[in-house]
Design an enzyme around this catalytic site. Structure first.
Site, PDB file in Angstrom:
ATOM      1  NE  ARG A  53     -33.882   8.401 132.664  1.00  7.61           N
ATOM      2  CZ  ARG A  53     -33.591   8.582 133.825  1.00  7.61           C
ATOM      3  NH1 ARG A  53     -33.763   9.557 134.327  1.00  7.61           N
ATOM      4  NH2 ARG A  53     -33.303   7.473 134.704  1.00  7.61           N
ATOM      5  CE1 TYR A 105     -48.195  17.262 113.728  1.00 10.42           C
ATOM      6  CE2 TYR A 105     -48.143  16.520 115.931  1.00 10.42           C
ATOM      7  CZ  TYR A 105     -47.965  16.264 114.632  1.00 10.42           C
ATOM      8  OH  TYR A 105     -47.703  14.920 114.115  1.00 10.42           O
ATOM      9  CG  ASP A 177     -45.474  23.430 117.267  1.00 10.13           C
ATOM     10  OD1 ASP A 177     -44.380  23.665 116.469  1.00 10.13           O
ATOM     11  OD2 ASP A 177     -46.050  22.498 117.161  1.00 10.13           O
ATOM     12  CE  LYS A 202     -42.925  16.887 111.125  1.00  3.12           C
ATOM     13  NZ  LYS A 202     -44.168  17.670 112.069  1.00  3.12           N
TER      14      LYS A 202
HETATM   15  C1  LIG Z   1     -44.651  17.447 113.104  1.00  5.58           C
HETATM   16  C2  LIG Z   1     -45.181  18.322 114.056  1.00  5.58           C
HETATM   17  C3  LIG Z   1     -45.195  18.000 115.522  1.00  5.58           C
HETATM   18  C4  LIG Z   1     -44.973  16.792 116.014  1.00  5.58           C
HETATM   19  O1  LIG Z   1     -43.586  16.323 115.974  1.00  5.58           O
HETATM   20  P1  LIG Z   1     -43.081  14.942 115.910  1.00  5.58           P
HETATM   21  O2  LIG Z   1     -41.616  15.029 115.557  1.00  5.58           O
HETATM   22  O3  LIG Z   1     -43.825  14.017 114.673  1.00  5.58           O
HETATM   23  O4  LIG Z   1     -43.486  14.402 117.165  1.00  5.58           O
HETATM   24  C5  LIG Z   1     -45.570  19.157 116.347  1.00  5.58           C
HETATM   25  N1  LIG Z   1     -45.995  20.354 115.686  1.00  5.58           N
HETATM   26  C6  LIG Z   1     -46.061  20.521 114.492  1.00  5.58           C
HETATM   27  C7  LIG Z   1     -46.564  21.889 113.832  1.00  5.58           C
HETATM   28  C8  LIG Z   1     -45.496  19.578 113.548  1.00  5.58           C
HETATM   29  O5  LIG Z   1     -45.584  19.774 112.248  1.00  5.58           O
END
Ligand SMILES: *Cc1c(COP(=O)(O)O)cnc(C)c1O
Length: 384
Positions: A53, A105, A177, A202
Site C-alpha cells: 500500500r 466531471y 483535471d 480514459k
Molecule cells: C472518467 C473521468 C473521471 C473519473 O475517473 P474514473 O476512472 O471513472 O474514476 C474524472 N475526470 C474526468 C474528466 C473523467 O472523464
C-alpha cells in the site's frame, strides 16, 4: 526530448535484474526486510519497499512516468480517477473553501458537494470560462481552485493562465483535471497549476480495459501531503492495473493523433448533416474557445459532441449505430457514443442541465481507431 520520445523512454530503464524492456509486474503485498534487520546497528537506511500500500515498484514506475510527462515533481497512482480526485482533495481541512468550475466531471462535483461538504469543506461553483467569477468568489478561507478544460460534454474552454494568475495572486492552489487532453496535448503544471489529476481509465490506459487514476504535484512538499493521503486513505491500484496503464501510455501518441484526426473529420462532416443542429469541438474554426485552447494546448483532442434536431433522432442514432458502443467512458480504441442526460449527467435536475446546455439531443463521441470513412458511413445510416 520531445514528448513522443518521452512517452516511450521516460520514468523507467531496462530492468537491471533481467534486461527486460517492459516494467516488471511485481504482484506482492509485502517485502522481505530481513537484510535490514540482519545488522540494525550499521545505520543502514530503512528499505525502500516495506508494504505494497505504501509503495510497489510497478506502481512507482507509473508514478515516475506520469510525473515526468506532466513536468511535475511527484506522481501518485490510484485505483480510479475519482480516487485520485478524492485523495488530492483529502489534503484540505474542514472549514477550507474550494472554488470549482460548475462543469467539472460529474463524479468530482458530486463528492465535493456531498462527501466533502459533510466533512466541512465549503464549495462555490462558478462558470470558469469567465475567470472574473473566480476572483469574485475568493473568501478569507479559500484554499484552492479546481478546473477542467475542455469541459465535458460541451467542450467549453477555460483560460488556464488567466485563472491561475487570479488564484496565485490570492495564494490559492490550482488543481486541474487533465483527463481529456493528457500531457501529450496539454501540461497545466507548465502553466502554473499545482496538482494535475487524471482518470487513466480514459486515454492514458486507452483500451477500455482498466479503471485507474493519477495525480501529479508540481512541488515536492505538496507531493508529501498527497502521499500521506494515498498511503493513509489507501485508494491504491493493484500492480496489474498499473502495468496496463504503463503499456497504454506507450502508444498514447499514435492513438491520440489518429483519434484526433478522426474527431476532426467526423465533426466537420456531421456539421453539414441536415439532422445535426450543432457540433462542439475545439478543433472547429468557429468554436468560441478555440483561440484560448490553442494558446494552452497543442491539439484539439479526440472528443467532440453534437446535438441532433430532435430527441427521436438522438435515441435513434444511439440504437442504430453499429460501430459505436452506446456507453459511458471515452478514450478507448473502440468508438464510444455517450448520452449525457441518461449517463454522466443523469443525476443533475433537468432545468439545471438545460441551463448548462446539456439537452436530451446531445451525444458525445469518442472516436476509436476504426477507419474514419467507415465511422462516417455508420453514423449516416444511424441518423437516416
Ligand atoms: C472518467 C473521468 C473521471 C473519473 O475517473 P474514473 O476512472 O471513472 O474514476 C474524472 N475526470 C474526468 C474528466 C473523467 O472523464
Amino acid at each position: 526530448m520531445k514528448l513522443g520520445t518521452r512517452l516511450i523512454h521516460s520514468g523507467h530503464d531496462t530492468d537491471p535484474s533481467s534486461g527486460a524492456l517492459g516494467v516488471p509486474l511485481i504482484q506482492t503485498s509485502t517485502f522481505d526486510q530481513s537484510a535490514y534487520f540482519a545488522d540494525p546497528a550499521d545505520g543502514r537506511e530503512a528499505p525502500r519497499y516495506d508494504y505494497a500500500r505504501s509503495g510497489n515498484p510497478t506502481r512507482n514506475a507509473l508514478e515516475e512516468i506520469i510525473a515526468g510527462l506532466e513536468g511535475g515533481k511527484c506522481g501518485y497512482a490510484f485505483g480510479s480517477g475519482i480516487a485520485a480526485v478524492s485523495s488530492a482533495l483529502g489534503i484540505f481541512s474542514a472549514g477550507d473553501h474550494i472554488i470549482a468550475a460548475e462543469d467539472i466531471y460529474g463524479g468530482a462535483y458530486r463528492i465535493l458537494n456531498t462527501f466533502f461538504r459533510r466533512w466541512g469543506l465549503e464549495l462555490t461553483a462558478v462558470d470558469a470560462s469567465d475567470p472574473e467569477q473566480i476572483r469574485r468568489s475568493i473568501k478569507s478561507n479559500t484554499k484552492a481552485v479546481y478546473l477542467e478544460t475542455p469541459s465535458n460534454p460541451l467542450l467549453k474552454i477555460t483560460d488556464l493562465k488567466a485563472c491561475i494568475t487570479i488564484a496565485k495572486e490570492a495564494g490559492l492552489l490550482v488543481l486541474v483535471d487533465n483527463t481529456f487532453m493528457t500531457p501529450y496535448f496539454q501540461r497545466p503544471i507548465e502553466l502554473g497549476a499545482d496538482i494535475v489529476l487524471h482518470s487513466a481509465t480514459k486515454f492514458l490506459g486507452g483500451h477500455s480495459d482498466v479503471i485507474s487514476g493519477l495525480a501529479v504535484t508540481a512541488a515536492k512538499e505538496l507531493g508529501k501531503r498527497v502521499y500521506a493521503v494515498q498511503n493513509g486513505f489507501g485508494a491504491v491500484p493493484g500492480p496489474w492495473d498499473v502495468w496496463l496503464v504503463i503499456r497504454g501510455i506507450k502508444t498514447l501518441k499514435v492513438r491520440l493523433e489518429t483519434q484526433q484526426a478522426t474527431a476532426r473529420f467526423l465533426s466537420r462532416r456531421l456539421r453539414e448533416h441536415p439532422k445535426v443542429e450543432a457540433v462542439y469541438y475545439p478543433g472547429l474554426e468557429d468554436h468560441p474557445g478555440k483561440a484560448v485552447h490553442d494558446g494552452q494546448s497543442s491539439g484539439a483532442g479526440a472528443v467532440f459532441s453534437f446535438k441532433t434536431r430532435t430527441v427521436e433522432q438522438a435515441l435513434g442514432f444511439l440504437g442504430r449505430t453499429k460501430l459505436a458502443a452506446a456507453a459511458v467512458s471515452l478514450g478507448g480504441v473502440e468508438t464510444i457514443a455517450s448520452y449525457p442526460v441518461r449517463m454522466s449527467h443523469a443525476s443533475i435536475p433537468k432545468p439545471e442541465r438545460e441551463r448548462l446546455g446539456i439537452t436530451d439531443t446531445l451525444i458525445r463521441i469518442s472516436p476509436g481507431l476504426e477507419d474514419p470513412e467507415d465511422l462516417l458511413e455508420d453514423f449516416e445510416q444511424a441518423l437516416a
